[in-house]
Design an enzyme around this catalytic site. Structure first.
Site, PDB file in Angstrom:
ATOM      1  N   HIS A  17       0.842  -1.209   0.000  1.00  7.80           N
ATOM      2  CA  HIS A  17       0.000   0.000   0.000  1.00  7.80           C
ATOM      3  C   HIS A  17       0.874   1.254   0.000  1.00  7.80           C
ATOM      4  O   HIS A  17       0.627   2.206  -0.721  1.00  7.80           O
ATOM      5  CB  HIS A  17      -0.881   0.050   1.259  1.00  7.80           C
ATOM      6  CG  HIS A  17      -1.961  -0.988   1.323  1.00  7.80           C
ATOM      7  ND1 HIS A  17      -2.168  -1.766   2.440  1.00  7.80           N
ATOM      8  CD2 HIS A  17      -2.900  -1.363   0.420  1.00  7.80           C
ATOM      9  CE1 HIS A  17      -3.208  -2.572   2.228  1.00  7.80           C
ATOM     10  NE2 HIS A  17      -3.664  -2.358   1.007  1.00  7.80           N
ATOM     11  N   ARG A  90      -1.950  -6.282  -8.224  1.00 11.57           N
ATOM     12  CA  ARG A  90      -0.807  -7.185  -8.026  1.00 11.57           C
ATOM     13  C   ARG A  90      -0.678  -8.198  -9.139  1.00 11.57           C
ATOM     14  O   ARG A  90       0.381  -8.758  -9.351  1.00 11.57           O
ATOM     15  CB  ARG A  90      -0.962  -7.938  -6.691  1.00 11.57           C
ATOM     16  CG  ARG A  90      -0.595  -7.117  -5.483  1.00 11.57           C
ATOM     17  CD  ARG A  90      -1.179  -7.697  -4.226  1.00 11.57           C
ATOM     18  NE  ARG A  90      -2.629  -7.585  -4.252  1.00 11.57           N
ATOM     19  CZ  ARG A  90      -3.400  -7.509  -3.185  1.00 11.57           C
ATOM     20  NH1 ARG A  90      -2.867  -7.570  -1.995  1.00 11.57           N
ATOM     21  NH2 ARG A  90      -4.694  -7.391  -3.291  1.00 11.57           N
TER      22      ARG A  90
HETATM   23  P1  ADP Z   1      -9.880  -3.432  -0.453  1.00 14.17           P
HETATM   24  O1  ADP Z   1     -10.532  -4.216   0.660  1.00 14.17           O
HETATM   25  O2  ADP Z   1     -10.606  -2.197  -0.846  1.00 14.17           O
HETATM   26  O3  ADP Z   1      -9.434  -4.250  -1.650  1.00 14.17           O
HETATM   27  P2  ADP Z   1      -7.135  -3.321   0.416  1.00 14.17           P
HETATM   28  O4  ADP Z   1      -6.636  -2.623   1.613  1.00 14.17           O
HETATM   29  O5  ADP Z   1      -7.013  -4.808   0.380  1.00 14.17           O
HETATM   30  O6  ADP Z   1      -8.597  -2.829   0.247  1.00 14.17           O
HETATM   31  O7  ADP Z   1      -6.432  -2.734  -0.876  1.00 14.17           O
HETATM   32  C1  ADP Z   1      -6.541  -1.391  -1.266  1.00 14.17           C
HETATM   33  C2  ADP Z   1      -5.929  -1.248  -2.644  1.00 14.17           C
HETATM   34  O8  ADP Z   1      -4.535  -1.505  -2.574  1.00 14.17           O
HETATM   35  C3  ADP Z   1      -6.489  -2.231  -3.670  1.00 14.17           C
HETATM   36  O9  ADP Z   1      -6.558  -1.585  -4.915  1.00 14.17           O
HETATM   37  C4  ADP Z   1      -5.458  -3.319  -3.696  1.00 14.17           C
HETATM   38  O10 ADP Z   1      -5.436  -4.003  -4.936  1.00 14.17           O
HETATM   39  C5  ADP Z   1      -4.179  -2.503  -3.498  1.00 14.17           C
HETATM   40  N1  ADP Z   1      -3.093  -3.295  -2.934  1.00 14.17           N
HETATM   41  C6  ADP Z   1      -3.099  -4.070  -1.845  1.00 14.17           C
HETATM   42  N2  ADP Z   1      -1.896  -4.653  -1.649  1.00 14.17           N
HETATM   43  C7  ADP Z   1      -1.102  -4.239  -2.679  1.00 14.17           C
HETATM   44  C8  ADP Z   1       0.259  -4.509  -3.078  1.00 14.17           C
HETATM   45  N3  ADP Z   1       1.021  -5.345  -2.376  1.00 14.17           N
HETATM   46  N4  ADP Z   1       0.718  -3.895  -4.192  1.00 14.17           N
HETATM   47  C9  ADP Z   1      -0.082  -3.077  -4.900  1.00 14.17           C
HETATM   48  N5  ADP Z   1      -1.365  -2.792  -4.588  1.00 14.17           N
HETATM   49  C10 ADP Z   1      -1.865  -3.361  -3.494  1.00 14.17           C
END
Ligand code: ADP
Length: 162
Positions: A17, A90
């Site tokens: 994130h 991802r």
């Molecule tokens: P949600 O429950 O809305 O999917 P997350 O906290 O899991 O929330 O993710 C928020 C955003 O960050 C999403 O677009 C997710 O794909 C992206 N994300 C999560 N982990 C990673 C990562 N390791 N690399 C890139 N993007 C990520």
């Protein structure tokens, strides 16, 4: 003035994130990190805890702010006058889910543009749900989350409950 929002659960924030936040903050004039508070979802960290962690992690990025949203994201973005929504991707599985979500948001409000940012390769295995599971078994999560998040996770899963 290009304002963008990066919404997510951030339960908890990971290095993946943070990588997206830092890169998006380098592209857009202002970035609002939006912590989703969905009453139907169960979170490990409260919205206040997630906001506090993200605020601390983004403290050095002057164009980044953090807020909570407990309504539809498109309504929230309208209220804040933000048209660009950033989502991290991802891999293919993320993309198919994110693509559908972007279609849904487009159907709700055609002005909202979703911008997908691909993860930097070293973060592509990082997923909040898997990290919580590792943390619940007191596994080593230090390469997956920033130190303040690792500490917060250790407090949620004290040794005696493992
Ligand atoms: P949600 O429950 O809305 O999917 P997350 O906290 O899991 O929330 O993710 C928020 C955003 O960050 C999403 O677009 C997710 O794909 C992206 N994300 C999560 N982990 C990673 C990562 N390791 N690399 C890139 N993007 C990520």
């Amino acid at each position: 003035m290009m304002k963008a929002a990066f919404p997510g659960s951030f339960d908890p924030p990971t290095l993946g994130h943070l990588n997206i936040i830092r890169r998006a903050a380098g592209i857009f004039d202002e970035l609002l990190v939006v912590v989703a508070e969905n009453r139907q979802k169960k979170y490990l960290f409260s919205a206040d805890e997630r906001v506090a962690m993200l605020g601390e992690l983004a403290a050095d990025m002057k164009n980044v702010s953090v807020a909570v949203c407990d309504t539809l994201i498109v309504d929230y973005l309208n209220e804040k006058n933000i048209q660009l929504l950033i989502r991290g991707v991802r891999g293919i599985d993320d993309f198919s889910y994110e693509f559908e979500l972007s279609m849904m948001n487009k159907a709700l409000d055609s002005r909202i543009e979703t911008i997908f940012m691909t993860t930097d390769p070293e973060y592509f295995v990082l997923r909040s749900s898997a990290i919580k599971e590792v943390a619940s078994f007191r596994g080593n999560i230090s390469g997956m989350v920033p130190p303040i998040v690792a500490d917060a996770l250790r407090k949620k899963f004290p040794a005696e409950t493992a």
